[in-house]
Write a protein that holds these residues in place. Structure first.
Motif, PDB file in Angstrom:
ATOM      1  N   ARG A  22       0.878  -1.174   0.000  1.00 11.20           N
ATOM      2  CA  ARG A  22       0.000   0.000   0.000  1.00 11.20           C
ATOM      3  C   ARG A  22       0.908   1.214   0.000  1.00 11.20           C
ATOM      4  O   ARG A  22       2.050   1.165   0.446  1.00 11.20           O
ATOM      5  N   LEU A  23       0.387   2.296  -0.531  1.00 12.81           N
ATOM      6  CA  LEU A  23       1.166   3.512  -0.664  1.00 12.81           C
ATOM      7  C   LEU A  23       0.503   4.614   0.148  1.00 12.81           C
ATOM      8  O   LEU A  23      -0.707   4.835   0.023  1.00 12.81           O
ATOM      9  N   ILE A  24       1.287   5.248   0.990  1.00  6.69           N
ATOM     10  CA  ILE A  24       0.811   6.405   1.754  1.00  6.69           C
ATOM     11  C   ILE A  24       1.560   7.618   1.233  1.00  6.69           C
ATOM     12  O   ILE A  24       2.790   7.654   1.252  1.00  6.69           O
ATOM     13  N   VAL A  25       0.812   8.596   0.749  1.00  4.78           N
ATOM     14  CA  VAL A  25       1.397   9.847   0.265  1.00  4.78           C
ATOM     15  C   VAL A  25       1.196  10.863   1.379  1.00  4.78           C
ATOM     16  O   VAL A  25       0.067  11.189   1.731  1.00  4.78           O
TER      17      VAL A  25
ATOM     18  N   TYR B 117      -0.561  16.983   4.952  1.00  6.72           N
ATOM     19  CA  TYR B 117       0.323  17.428   6.030  1.00  6.72           C
ATOM     20  C   TYR B 117       0.164  16.492   7.232  1.00  6.72           C
ATOM     21  O   TYR B 117      -0.948  16.162   7.629  1.00  6.72           O
ATOM     22  N   VAL B 118       1.282  16.067   7.809  1.00  3.78           N
ATOM     23  CA  VAL B 118       1.269  15.183   8.975  1.00  3.78           C
ATOM     24  C   VAL B 118       1.728  15.982  10.182  1.00  3.78           C
ATOM     25  O   VAL B 118       2.882  16.419  10.234  1.00  3.78           O
TER      26      VAL B 118
ATOM     27  N   GLU C 296       3.750   7.413  14.399  1.00  2.00           N
ATOM     28  CA  GLU C 296       2.885   6.348  13.871  1.00  2.00           C
ATOM     29  C   GLU C 296       3.126   6.149  12.387  1.00  2.00           C
ATOM     30  O   GLU C 296       3.165   5.018  11.896  1.00  2.00           O
ATOM     31  N   LEU C 297       3.299   7.236  11.652  1.00  2.13           N
ATOM     32  CA  LEU C 297       3.521   7.131  10.213  1.00  2.13           C
ATOM     33  C   LEU C 297       4.779   6.319   9.923  1.00  2.13           C
ATOM     34  O   LEU C 297       4.750   5.370   9.132  1.00  2.13           O
ATOM     35  N   PHE C 298       5.879   6.653  10.567  1.00  2.00           N
ATOM     36  CA  PHE C 298       7.131   5.946  10.297  1.00  2.00           C
ATOM     37  C   PHE C 298       7.157   4.551  10.916  1.00  2.00           C
ATOM     38  O   PHE C 298       7.724   3.635  10.334  1.00  2.00           O
TER      39      PHE C 298
END
Length: 144
Positions: A15-18, A47-48, A55-57
């Motif tokens: 899956r790809l998260i942009v 924007y994160v 959590e993202l990483f």
């Protein structure tokens, strides 16, 4: 975006998260609108906020930096090292210098070549050993 379907052929559960804010030359909304009609497993986060970065990483297998130009080092690359995430990025001179001077584990692809990008991405995703080695190497670079 043209590399991701090639990745899915070899890694069907990818899956790809942009993530990231819009850039004046490459707005995410433009990319999002082009992908809106596809059934690809792509999530656009935009924007994160700082509190959501861990959590993202921590849930990412690879950071891809699909830039076509740069003016120095990359903040996301340093964050990937902090969280022990392997990196794939375009073979831009500024990034090559950053990788060499900071001893990061990065797979480079030929800038603008989606086939090469897909190959580098697939090589990491299909090799748990390579993924582990790159993650440990980047974590050590992040500690330095």
């Amino acid at each position: 975006m043209s590399a991701f379907p090639k990745v899915l052929e070899k890694v069907p559960n990818a899956r790809l998260i942009v993530a990231g804010a819009n850039h004046h030359t490459k707005p995410i909304l433009g990319i999002h609108s082009r992908c809106a009609t596809t059934s690809l497993p792509i999530e656009f986060r935009g924007y994160v906020p700082e509190g959501a970065i861990p959590e993202l990483f921590q849930t990412s297998s690879v950071l891809v930096l699909p830039y076509d130009s740069a003016t120095g080092s990359s903040g996301p690359a340093h964050q990937a090292c902090e969280y022990g995430v392997p990196i794939v990025c375009a073979d831009i001179d500024d990034f090559k210098e950053m990788v060499a001077s900071e001893d990061m584990a990065v797979r480079f692809y030929a800038k603008g070549d989606p086939d090469d990008l897909a190959e580098q991405f697939i090589s990491i995703l299909n090799s748990p050993e390579l993924q582990r080695q790159m993650a440990e190497h980047n974590f050590a670079a992040g500690l330095r």
